[in-house]
Write a protein that holds these residues in place. Structure first.
Motif, PDB file in Angstrom:
ATOM      1  N   GLN A 255       0.566  -4.215   6.326  1.00  0.00           N
ATOM      2  CA  GLN A 255       2.032  -4.543   7.369  1.00  0.00           C
ATOM      3  C   GLN A 255       3.051  -3.928   6.300  1.00  0.00           C
ATOM      4  O   GLN A 255       3.977  -3.331   6.778  1.00  0.00           O
ATOM      5  CB  GLN A 255       2.161  -6.094   7.384  1.00  0.00           C
ATOM      6  CG  GLN A 255       1.123  -6.675   8.407  1.00  0.00           C
ATOM      7  CD  GLN A 255       1.228  -8.130   8.652  1.00  0.00           C
ATOM      8  OE1 GLN A 255       1.973  -8.765   7.981  1.00  0.00           O
ATOM      9  NE2 GLN A 255       0.432  -8.824   9.474  1.00  0.00           N
ATOM     10  N   LEU A 256       2.836  -4.208   4.991  1.00  0.00           N
ATOM     11  CA  LEU A 256       4.123  -3.710   4.166  1.00  0.00           C
ATOM     12  C   LEU A 256       3.845  -2.289   4.450  1.00  0.00           C
ATOM     13  O   LEU A 256       5.216  -1.452   4.317  1.00  0.00           O
ATOM     14  CB  LEU A 256       3.660  -4.028   2.476  1.00  0.00           C
ATOM     15  CG  LEU A 256       4.870  -3.451   1.646  1.00  0.00           C
ATOM     16  CD1 LEU A 256       6.209  -3.947   1.855  1.00  0.00           C
ATOM     17  CD2 LEU A 256       4.278  -3.679   0.228  1.00  0.00           C
ATOM     18  N   LEU A 257       3.032  -1.436   4.256  1.00  0.00           N
ATOM     19  CA  LEU A 257       2.925  -0.098   4.509  1.00  0.00           C
ATOM     20  C   LEU A 257       3.616   0.477   5.684  1.00  0.00           C
ATOM     21  O   LEU A 257       4.330   1.371   5.787  1.00  0.00           O
ATOM     22  CB  LEU A 257       1.250   0.544   4.388  1.00  0.00           C
ATOM     23  CG  LEU A 257       1.260   1.977   4.703  1.00  0.00           C
ATOM     24  CD1 LEU A 257       1.998   2.856   3.742  1.00  0.00           C
ATOM     25  CD2 LEU A 257      -0.322   2.257   4.882  1.00  0.00           C
TER      26      LEU A 257
ATOM     27  N   ALA B  70       2.759  -4.459  -3.150  1.00  0.00           N
ATOM     28  CA  ALA B  70       1.593  -5.110  -2.440  1.00  0.00           C
ATOM     29  C   ALA B  70       0.277  -5.383  -3.673  1.00  0.00           C
ATOM     30  O   ALA B  70      -0.219  -6.281  -3.552  1.00  0.00           O
ATOM     31  CB  ALA B  70       0.924  -4.100  -1.545  1.00  0.00           C
ATOM     32  N   PHE B  71       0.545  -4.363  -4.667  1.00  0.00           N
ATOM     33  CA  PHE B  71      -0.430  -4.673  -5.601  1.00  0.00           C
ATOM     34  C   PHE B  71       0.054  -4.796  -7.095  1.00  0.00           C
ATOM     35  O   PHE B  71      -0.952  -4.829  -8.054  1.00  0.00           O
ATOM     36  CB  PHE B  71      -1.180  -3.140  -5.410  1.00  0.00           C
ATOM     37  CG  PHE B  71      -1.904  -2.820  -4.321  1.00  0.00           C
ATOM     38  CD1 PHE B  71      -2.831  -3.721  -3.824  1.00  0.00           C
ATOM     39  CD2 PHE B  71      -1.606  -1.619  -3.753  1.00  0.00           C
ATOM     40  CE1 PHE B  71      -3.310  -3.084  -2.362  1.00  0.00           C
ATOM     41  CE2 PHE B  71      -2.158  -1.370  -2.253  1.00  0.00           C
ATOM     42  CZ  PHE B  71      -3.051  -2.143  -1.665  1.00  0.00           C
TER      43      PHE B  71
ATOM     44  N   THR C 261       8.856  -6.083  13.787  1.00  0.00           N
ATOM     45  CA  THR C 261       7.455  -5.985  13.095  1.00  0.00           C
ATOM     46  C   THR C 261       6.652  -7.431  13.581  1.00  0.00           C
ATOM     47  O   THR C 261       5.475  -7.238  13.680  1.00  0.00           O
ATOM     48  CB  THR C 261       7.507  -6.038  11.636  1.00  0.00           C
ATOM     49  OG1 THR C 261       8.572  -6.886  10.997  1.00  0.00           O
ATOM     50  CG2 THR C 261       7.695  -4.376  11.209  1.00  0.00           C
ATOM     51  N   PRO C 262       7.312  -8.451  13.718  1.00  0.00           N
ATOM     52  CA  PRO C 262       6.453  -9.483  14.498  1.00  0.00           C
ATOM     53  C   PRO C 262       5.880  -9.275  15.668  1.00  0.00           C
ATOM     54  O   PRO C 262       4.627  -9.543  15.672  1.00  0.00           O
ATOM     55  CB  PRO C 262       7.598 -10.646  14.693  1.00  0.00           C
ATOM     56  CG  PRO C 262       8.448 -10.527  13.635  1.00  0.00           C
ATOM     57  CD  PRO C 262       8.583  -8.965  13.680  1.00  0.00           C
ATOM     58  N   LYS C 263       6.531  -8.662  16.538  1.00  0.00           N
ATOM     59  CA  LYS C 263       5.854  -8.339  17.544  1.00  0.00           C
ATOM     60  C   LYS C 263       4.953  -7.337  17.600  1.00  0.00           C
ATOM     61  O   LYS C 263       3.754  -7.243  18.008  1.00  0.00           O
ATOM     62  CB  LYS C 263       6.840  -7.886  18.791  1.00  0.00           C
ATOM     63  CG  LYS C 263       6.150  -7.470  20.284  1.00  0.00           C
ATOM     64  CD  LYS C 263       7.146  -7.116  21.204  1.00  0.00           C
ATOM     65  CE  LYS C 263       6.632  -6.532  22.527  1.00  0.00           C
ATOM     66  NZ  LYS C 263       7.411  -6.192  23.598  1.00  0.00           N
TER      67      LYS C 263
ATOM     68  N   HIS D  45       6.242  -9.284   5.410  1.00  0.00           N
ATOM     69  CA  HIS D  45       4.786  -8.619   5.578  1.00  0.00           C
ATOM     70  C   HIS D  45       3.996  -9.860   4.790  1.00  0.00           C
ATOM     71  O   HIS D  45       4.109 -10.691   4.166  1.00  0.00           O
ATOM     72  CB  HIS D  45       4.827  -7.163   4.770  1.00  0.00           C
ATOM     73  CG  HIS D  45       4.977  -7.668   3.136  1.00  0.00           C
ATOM     74  ND1 HIS D  45       6.082  -7.685   2.677  1.00  0.00           N
ATOM     75  CD2 HIS D  45       3.995  -7.691   2.237  1.00  0.00           C
ATOM     76  CE1 HIS D  45       6.065  -7.930   1.242  1.00  0.00           C
ATOM     77  NE2 HIS D  45       4.613  -7.868   0.941  1.00  0.00           N
ATOM     78  N   GLN D  46       2.766  -9.534   5.517  1.00  0.00           N
ATOM     79  CA  GLN D  46       1.687 -10.583   4.849  1.00  0.00           C
ATOM     80  C   GLN D  46       0.751 -10.067   4.293  1.00  0.00           C
ATOM     81  O   GLN D  46      -0.077 -10.611   3.537  1.00  0.00           O
ATOM     82  CB  GLN D  46       1.101 -11.395   6.133  1.00  0.00           C
ATOM     83  CG  GLN D  46       2.228 -12.268   7.115  1.00  0.00           C
ATOM     84  CD  GLN D  46       2.073 -13.559   6.874  1.00  0.00           C
ATOM     85  OE1 GLN D  46       1.375 -14.118   6.522  1.00  0.00           O
ATOM     86  NE2 GLN D  46       3.220 -14.228   7.017  1.00  0.00           N
TER      87      GLN D  46
END
Length: 149
Positions: A32-34, A130-131, A52-54, A27-28
């Motif tokens: 995206q992580l969610l 993420a946080f 996920t890339p697509k 994820h970036q």
């Protein structure tokens, strides 16, 4: 129940045992992580990382996914189990993010678990990874092993 001192000792021991522990989902962004974490239910991280890339190339943020067509989302994730339900949930989650949080991922467990497809474990993954907030993502396997120990 462990005391605070014993809990800290246990955490420090785990850090020694697993110094490179990190999230395996590619994820970036918090968004995206969610979405990747929602998709990981009943699937492997490796399988999620294949789709996920697509998905994120077409829908890089909540606004884009909120306006998506379900069939296109299904096409992106159909190699995952439960893909129809997951497509519905991630689209609804994105719509809720746009409507309630201006497209941003909230930073509280209480807000996160109100989103479609998000339970306590997913919320805790997002909060911690993420946080950088203190949260434990406990699934059935972790709970089972912890009880055995």
């Amino acid at each position: 129940m462990l005391s605070k001192a014993k809990t800290l000792q246990a955490v420090l021991e785990m850090q020694k045992l697993f110094p490179d522990a990190h999230c395996e989902l590619d994820h970036q962004t918090p968004f995206q992580l969610l979405i990747a974490t929602i998709l990981s239910a009943q699937a492997t991280d490796k399988g999620v990382n294949k789709v996920t890339p697509k998905l994120f190339a077409i829908y890089p943020n909540a606004h884009a996914l909120a306006n998506s067509e379900e069939e296109v989302v299904i096409e992106c994730i159909q190699s995952l189990g439960l893909y129809r339900n997951k497509a519905k949930n991630i689209r609804l989650c994105a719509q809720q993010l746009v409507e309630r949080f201006n497209g941003e991922v909230p930073r509280t467990r209480e807000e996160l678990v109100q989103l479609a497809g998000v339970g306590r474990k997913t919320a805790n993954v997002v909060l911690s990874v993420a946080f950088g907030l203190p949260a434990f993502a406990v699934d059935t396997h972790v709970e089972r092993i912890s009880k055995r120990l």
